[in-house]
Design a protein around this motif. Sequence first.
Motif, PDB file in Angstrom:
ATOM      1  N   LEU A   8      10.252   0.421  14.281  1.00  0.00           N
ATOM      2  CA  LEU A   8       9.206   0.868  15.200  1.00  0.00           C
ATOM      3  C   LEU A   8       9.137   2.385  15.159  1.00  0.00           C
ATOM      4  O   LEU A   8      10.147   3.074  15.377  1.00  0.00           O
ATOM      5  CB  LEU A   8       9.510   0.389  16.628  1.00  0.00           C
ATOM      6  N   ARG A   9       7.944   2.916  14.876  1.00  0.00           N
ATOM      7  CA  ARG A   9       7.709   4.359  14.866  1.00  0.00           C
ATOM      8  C   ARG A   9       6.614   4.684  15.872  1.00  0.00           C
ATOM      9  O   ARG A   9       5.530   4.097  15.825  1.00  0.00           O
ATOM     10  CB  ARG A   9       7.284   4.853  13.476  1.00  0.00           C
ATOM     11  N   ILE A  10       6.889   5.620  16.768  1.00  0.00           N
ATOM     12  CA  ILE A  10       5.925   6.015  17.784  1.00  0.00           C
ATOM     13  C   ILE A  10       5.772   7.529  17.733  1.00  0.00           C
ATOM     14  O   ILE A  10       6.770   8.263  17.791  1.00  0.00           O
ATOM     15  CB  ILE A  10       6.393   5.606  19.191  1.00  0.00           C
ATOM     16  N   GLU A  11       4.549   8.012  17.611  1.00  0.00           N
ATOM     17  CA  GLU A  11       4.293   9.452  17.630  1.00  0.00           C
ATOM     18  C   GLU A  11       3.066   9.723  18.500  1.00  0.00           C
ATOM     19  O   GLU A  11       1.941   9.408  18.126  1.00  0.00           O
ATOM     20  CB  GLU A  11       4.066   9.988  16.214  1.00  0.00           C
ATOM     21  N   GLY A  12       3.309  10.276  19.678  1.00  0.00           N
ATOM     22  CA  GLY A  12       2.214  10.610  20.575  1.00  0.00           C
ATOM     23  C   GLY A  12       1.428   9.430  21.106  1.00  0.00           C
ATOM     24  O   GLY A  12       0.354   9.604  21.682  1.00  0.00           O
ATOM     25  N   VAL A  36      13.980  -5.536  16.289  1.00  0.00           N
ATOM     26  CA  VAL A  36      13.853  -4.151  15.814  1.00  0.00           C
ATOM     27  C   VAL A  36      15.237  -3.548  15.588  1.00  0.00           C
ATOM     28  O   VAL A  36      16.100  -3.577  16.465  1.00  0.00           O
ATOM     29  CB  VAL A  36      13.061  -3.302  16.834  1.00  0.00           C
ATOM     30  N   GLU A  37      15.447  -3.009  14.375  1.00  0.00           N
ATOM     31  CA  GLU A  37      16.728  -2.398  14.021  1.00  0.00           C
ATOM     32  C   GLU A  37      16.648  -0.880  13.945  1.00  0.00           C
ATOM     33  O   GLU A  37      17.654  -0.199  14.125  1.00  0.00           O
ATOM     34  CB  GLU A  37      17.212  -2.960  12.683  1.00  0.00           C
ATOM     35  N   VAL A  38      15.451  -0.350  13.634  1.00  0.00           N
ATOM     36  CA  VAL A  38      15.271   1.094  13.464  1.00  0.00           C
ATOM     37  C   VAL A  38      14.114   1.556  14.344  1.00  0.00           C
ATOM     38  O   VAL A  38      13.043   0.935  14.357  1.00  0.00           O
ATOM     39  CB  VAL A  38      14.974   1.449  11.988  1.00  0.00           C
ATOM     40  N   SER A  62      19.562   1.853  14.536  1.00  0.00           N
ATOM     41  CA  SER A  62      19.295   3.261  14.216  1.00  0.00           C
ATOM     42  C   SER A  62      18.223   3.791  15.168  1.00  0.00           C
ATOM     43  O   SER A  62      17.176   3.149  15.333  1.00  0.00           O
ATOM     44  CB  SER A  62      18.826   3.414  12.770  1.00  0.00           C
ATOM     45  N   LEU A  63      18.469   4.968  15.758  1.00  0.00           N
ATOM     46  CA  LEU A  63      17.551   5.529  16.751  1.00  0.00           C
ATOM     47  C   LEU A  63      17.382   7.020  16.491  1.00  0.00           C
ATOM     48  O   LEU A  63      18.373   7.749  16.337  1.00  0.00           O
ATOM     49  CB  LEU A  63      18.117   5.288  18.158  1.00  0.00           C
ATOM     50  N   TYR A  64      16.111   7.467  16.437  1.00  0.00           N
ATOM     51  CA  TYR A  64      15.823   8.870  16.120  1.00  0.00           C
ATOM     52  C   TYR A  64      14.843   9.426  17.144  1.00  0.00           C
ATOM     53  O   TYR A  64      13.790   8.828  17.399  1.00  0.00           O
ATOM     54  CB  TYR A  64      15.252   8.991  14.704  1.00  0.00           C
ATOM     55  N   GLN A  67      24.217   2.413  15.905  1.00  0.00           N
ATOM     56  CA  GLN A  67      25.249   2.984  15.039  1.00  0.00           C
ATOM     57  C   GLN A  67      24.817   4.317  14.420  1.00  0.00           C
ATOM     58  O   GLN A  67      25.657   5.112  14.019  1.00  0.00           O
ATOM     59  CB  GLN A  67      25.601   1.996  13.922  1.00  0.00           C
ATOM     60  N   LYS A  68      23.492   4.529  14.335  1.00  0.00           N
ATOM     61  CA  LYS A  68      22.976   5.770  13.750  1.00  0.00           C
ATOM     62  C   LYS A  68      22.047   6.443  14.753  1.00  0.00           C
ATOM     63  O   LYS A  68      21.141   5.810  15.286  1.00  0.00           O
ATOM     64  CB  LYS A  68      22.221   5.486  12.451  1.00  0.00           C
ATOM     65  N   LEU A  69      22.269   7.742  14.991  1.00  0.00           N
ATOM     66  CA  LEU A  69      21.468   8.495  15.954  1.00  0.00           C
ATOM     67  C   LEU A  69      21.022   9.801  15.320  1.00  0.00           C
ATOM     68  O   LEU A  69      21.819  10.489  14.672  1.00  0.00           O
ATOM     69  CB  LEU A  69      22.286   8.773  17.220  1.00  0.00           C
ATOM     70  N   GLY A  70      19.748  10.124  15.505  1.00  0.00           N
ATOM     71  CA  GLY A  70      19.222  11.388  15.018  1.00  0.00           C
ATOM     72  C   GLY A  70      18.433  12.088  16.108  1.00  0.00           C
ATOM     73  O   GLY A  70      17.656  11.451  16.826  1.00  0.00           O
ATOM     74  N   ILE A  71      18.635  13.386  16.284  1.00  0.00           N
ATOM     75  CA  ILE A  71      17.844  14.169  17.233  1.00  0.00           C
ATOM     76  C   ILE A  71      17.299  15.379  16.503  1.00  0.00           C
ATOM     77  O   ILE A  71      17.990  16.016  15.707  1.00  0.00           O
ATOM     78  CB  ILE A  71      18.667  14.583  18.473  1.00  0.00           C
ATOM     79  N   GLN A  72      16.030  15.704  16.763  1.00  0.00           N
ATOM     80  CA  GLN A  72      15.385  16.816  16.063  1.00  0.00           C
ATOM     81  C   GLN A  72      14.408  17.500  17.014  1.00  0.00           C
ATOM     82  O   GLN A  72      13.640  16.833  17.729  1.00  0.00           O
ATOM     83  CB  GLN A  72      14.645  16.312  14.821  1.00  0.00           C
ATOM     84  N   GLU A  73      14.477  18.831  17.026  1.00  0.00           N
ATOM     85  CA  GLU A  73      13.559  19.641  17.834  1.00  0.00           C
ATOM     86  C   GLU A  73      13.587  19.234  19.303  1.00  0.00           C
ATOM     87  O   GLU A  73      12.553  19.069  19.944  1.00  0.00           O
ATOM     88  CB  GLU A  73      12.134  19.566  17.279  1.00  0.00           C
TER      89      GLU A  73
END
Length: 1405
Positions: free
Chosen positions: A1034-1038, A1051-1053, A1075-1077, A1099-1105
């Motif tokens: 799942l990708r969400i942008e705005g 949902v895995e990512v 995986s969560l970003y 198990q996987k985490l990403g943070i940006q800006e």
Amino acid sequence: TSHRGLLETAHTFTTSCCSLQYSHHTNTNYWPEEEEEEMETAIGAASWLVGKVLNKLSNDLVSSYVASTELGFNSEQIKTKLKYMQGLLDAAQDRDVSSNRSSNRGLQSLLEDLSNKADEAEDVLDELHYFMIQDKLDGTTEAGPDLGDGLRGHALHGRHAARHTIGNWLPCFSCSRSRTQDDGCGTAIAITSNPHNATKSDSGDDGGCVLKLKFDRVAMSNKIKSVIESIHNLCDPVSDLLNKIPNNNTTITVQRLHTGSTVAQDKLYGRGAIFEKTINALTSGTYDGETLSVLPFVGPGGMGKTTFTQHLYNDKRVEEQFTVRVWVCVSTDFDVLNLTRQILRCIPAIEKEEHKCTVETANLDQLQKSIAERLKTKRFLIVLDDIWKCNSESDWNNLLAPFKRGETKGNMVLVTTRFPSIAHMVKTTDLVELHGLEPNDFLEFFEVCIFGHSKPVHYEDDLIDVARDIVKKLKGSPLAANTVGRLLRNNISREYWIRVLEKNEWQNAKNDDDIMPSLKISYDYLPFLLKKCFSYFALFPEDYKFYNLEITSFWTAIGIIDSSYQNDNNYLEELVDNGFLMKGVDRYDDQYYVMHDLLHELSRNVSSQECVNISSLSFSADNIPQSIRQLSITINDTYDESFEEEMGKLKGRLDIANLRTLMIFGLCNASIANVLKDTFEDLKGLRVLFIAINMPTSLPNNFSKLIHLQYLKIGSPYNLEMTLPSTLSRFYHLKFLDLQAWNGSRKLPRDISCLVNLRHFNSSKKLHSNIPEVGKMKCLQELKEFHVKKEGVGFELRELGELGELKGELRICNLETVASKGEASAAKLKNKKNLKGLKLVWGTEHQTIDDDVLDGLQPHPNLRVLGIINPGVAPCPRWLCGDISTKRLESLHLEGLSWCPLPAFEQLPHLSSLTLKNIAGLSVFGPGFSGVTERSFMHLKTLEFENMPELVEWVGEPNSHLFSRLESIKFGGCPLLSLFPFLECSGLFTNLCSLHIENCPKLSQFPPMPHTSTITDIHVKNDGSELLYDGQELRIEGYAGALTFHSMDKVEVMHITDVSHISFSDLQKLNSLRSLYFKKCDDMFSAEMADSVVICSVQKLGIQELCITGELFSKILKCFPALSQLTMGECKSLELLPVEDGGLLGLEMLQSFTGYNCGKLFSRWPKGEAGGGARAIKPFPTSLKELRIFLEPSMQSMGLLSNLTSLTSLTLSSCMELTMDGFSPLITVNLKKFAVDAMYSKQENMSIAGDLLSEIARSKLVRAGSFQLEEFLVDSISAVLTAPICSHLAASLHTLMFSSDERATTFTEEQEQALQLLTSLKNLEFHGCKNLQSLPQGLRDLSSLTKLTIGICEKILCIPPECFPASLKGLGVISCSPEQIEQARKLKESDPWFFVSVVSPFETY
């Protein structure tokens, strides 16, 4: 000869692994088994080869030639006699051939002679037919039959005979080279009756037209007469002996090992997960809704199906679940009465039994009633083990009948079988497939098979590496482990184990319970032609993906499948049903077939006298039987000098001229290509040729003379301009041409249409569209694309009119050049009943000359897929508007037109897909508009609107049946669209799986998404917002719309960007999330975050800006206690806190960390010894294995990493303030990948790489040669190229990259010597070394080097190929000077075998 391989195969294999015990109830005087198999194979081979001769004689022209006055044969009488003998041979396959041993040996010898002559006859008749086709193409009669009605035939015969009298005797196939005494070579002898078609040509591979091969009538007549007389003389004695074979059929009983429920193996290895899942299903009520369920376990022989089921049967949980348990071994005898008796014996009797009977004498009805009575109130489990056959579904239902009459639910029948067809027939629930064990589990089991539970003390040191290599070959088969285990336990020495490994000695084990005999039983059950099909898989590499068209084309080309046979797929499906093949789907959703490696070994064994694949670096020609007729070679990276010697032996050992198959898998270098070209210079009888070439001269010398060729697959590398050989057009017998891997010129030989027998042309659409005069290729079954061209001859629509066999899909382009309905009608699309798909395409800018052109393009009513694209203002054709003739359409694509109304869709009852693009005037879609009614889309599943500038609304009636059937909806480029039914009544779209909406800005108020758990493909993109969902990601942008998290349990990512309406409690609902970003979503995080929020699955985490503090970040990390991978970047305000409890140190499972461009990440941490030394708190937990930090100025001390002794990968890049402070060499002990590239801003700052490496070399923690580093990127050449450092790196380093070293100019003598120590180096790269003026002179001595890359090193002006080692395969030149590019270009031209890649602003190739 080809039949010899068939005859010798059985003998060779059965003596090494005999697994069948035959009991012939009709005769006690039987042969040894291997002799009987030889006889059965001889009969099958003779029948097959005689059938091929009959097929050749069925051609009218060939038959007429045989019956011509110069030969004097009665062709009909010959065919009748051959048919009679073929009938006797077919009948003999079902008879007892074991009686009368002496006469049968005579029959076998005669059958060998007959097969020899039949093989020879097929060749000569095939050759005759070739010249007859050539006559037809040239308008000549050189090979025409003499029917005795004039002087023409006698004159031709006399003229040909005269040539012999003057010493010009030519062989029938008269294109051999005439050799001179001077140079031993000459030119091809050729003749043409059409001189304007002939050009100068030696091999015919110069791109122009080719000279024709010459027909020698006298030689041909003599050969035909000789071979026909020989066959005629053999017919009577063979037929006489065949008639003497007794009519009584042979009853063959295969004595399979009986099995019982007692577990012989105390532990079940490697099946834990599937075992527990099955136990849970059996005991937790999964099957309680049914009276009886059947669960099959299926897999190849030796996979442990019986052992797995024994453990299930004896598990305490199963015992408690089922009152009655019965185990019956079925094997090959599926006799309902006998099986029913066996089952009844195992069921305890009950008191006052009403239907009590004597098991041995009772009939089936009595037995079934007794079973039903005993089981009436009991829950039972019945195992039917090792089912080999079940004659019919009715037999199966008859066996199960008494088990369905009980009062209890949840009763089970477990079935084990190696045949998927049986498993699918009997199953009532999803079957369980058992394949090979996983490597670690298999190694454990393998060790037990050898040693039991007590391994010798020297095993770990001396034998385990050999054991691991053997395990790789056995592919997880438990039975193979048992077989090899018995071999190895006899001699616990390294030398013996290596011999077993190298010679695959388990293939010779011949006990009934060994692997190959066990697998061969399945093979023995196959009919003759299916055995042949299976045996030829031996020619292909292991794990090869077989596609339907490729393998059936191969079988057809070598004569297993009759070319007129329409259901070729049945052979593949039968092999699947018998467990020899498994199905798979590739990334393009195309189905393929694959074979288990042990079954592949079986195919090699059973075909060892006819087929061979050479794939070993050290093969021996002496081990290859002389009877081989089908040969393949799998090219490896390197070959030693012995390869040329062995290939030379092979050339003298095999009858190269009579090879039927030659397949070269892979692209070979120049030296190997020359070896192969020399080995196969005498090729003549090939039916199949697979080859990849780097230049036209790589083709076999006799390539232009392979007149029997039926299947040609030819490939070439990328970025190498090369034309196809013009002699392609001479292969008149060619049925299958595969140019899918051809990457050279897209220009075809101009007379390619001479391939009049071509059925399948597997290539790009571009090549299909370039065939001139394609109408001559009347057998062609697929033409992907046809371009109408007015400027060239042979591209008019009338060419399509000649192609009556077309199947698949056809795209016709440039229809704007068609001037009239008559011209369009010449395509005869209406007659193409096998065509399934048709796209009619006009150019975007044109004027319709004749409004009736579309009427002339009417397709056959059988058409399933239709596209009409850009016809402009042309009206809707009468066959589509009005009374629709193509009522079987399943898919319709309309684009760039202005029809009003649209076609009457209700006349298309099978329509499942509708695409409308750029339809002028269409503003409203739905019932009542543009001819659409409620009944228009009774079966519609896919609806697409694209580039519809006037579409405002899709209307729909409430509760329309259309909504519930739709599976896919797509809107794109509809700027005015504001409403469609999904927005108002999404609940009615119960089957919707895919929803795509892009650039439709007025569509905004979406219901909560996804609206059901069935939808697994959503893409909504408008005005900078995007929602992307595929079921697992799942990708969400705005995107501000509501989300239904309970529908996204798989949902895995998840990627979350620039949103604020999602909470951590929402994320807790995603149980499968791994995986969560996060990016630009500060509002999701606050200091008031509840401590109770814990997401253990991530198990996987990403943070940006993100604009967060170190305190808040520590709080966030507590939400994810199971993190193994963390990435953080561009979080400018984030400072990691130096705390003992919490932060990164609290992540005990963390294995990978990446941090970049944050700026202050480590600003609160002390530096090395100055900040507390070794005892100081460190940022990272000791569990870390991978660390990447780049563009991070706050990373200033190596001491921050001193506790990370488990690291396997470390990257420190663009950390401009990094120092050696606190460095511990211990962190490098386990490194496999190391990159240190600080890129200091000041030139005077020297790289710390030198100090790091010096400290490592001085340390006694890592001894020379024990370093594990495999990849090393460093910013200092001088730091690495020293003897102490290179000694440490020598054993393992395969990739060395020097990056941004602006100090190095040349290589010193010490550096050159150190470089030579890197004996494992395969890849050497120089990037951004702006002052480096030359490459190392010692490159030529790096014998393992395969790739060299030079990037942004402008001062290296010379790239001397003479300095390259022989092992080098490729050169990469990136963003370099024009001088370097020119040298690379010349290098590529001088040696096409050498791969050169250039990427620069000036040129890219």
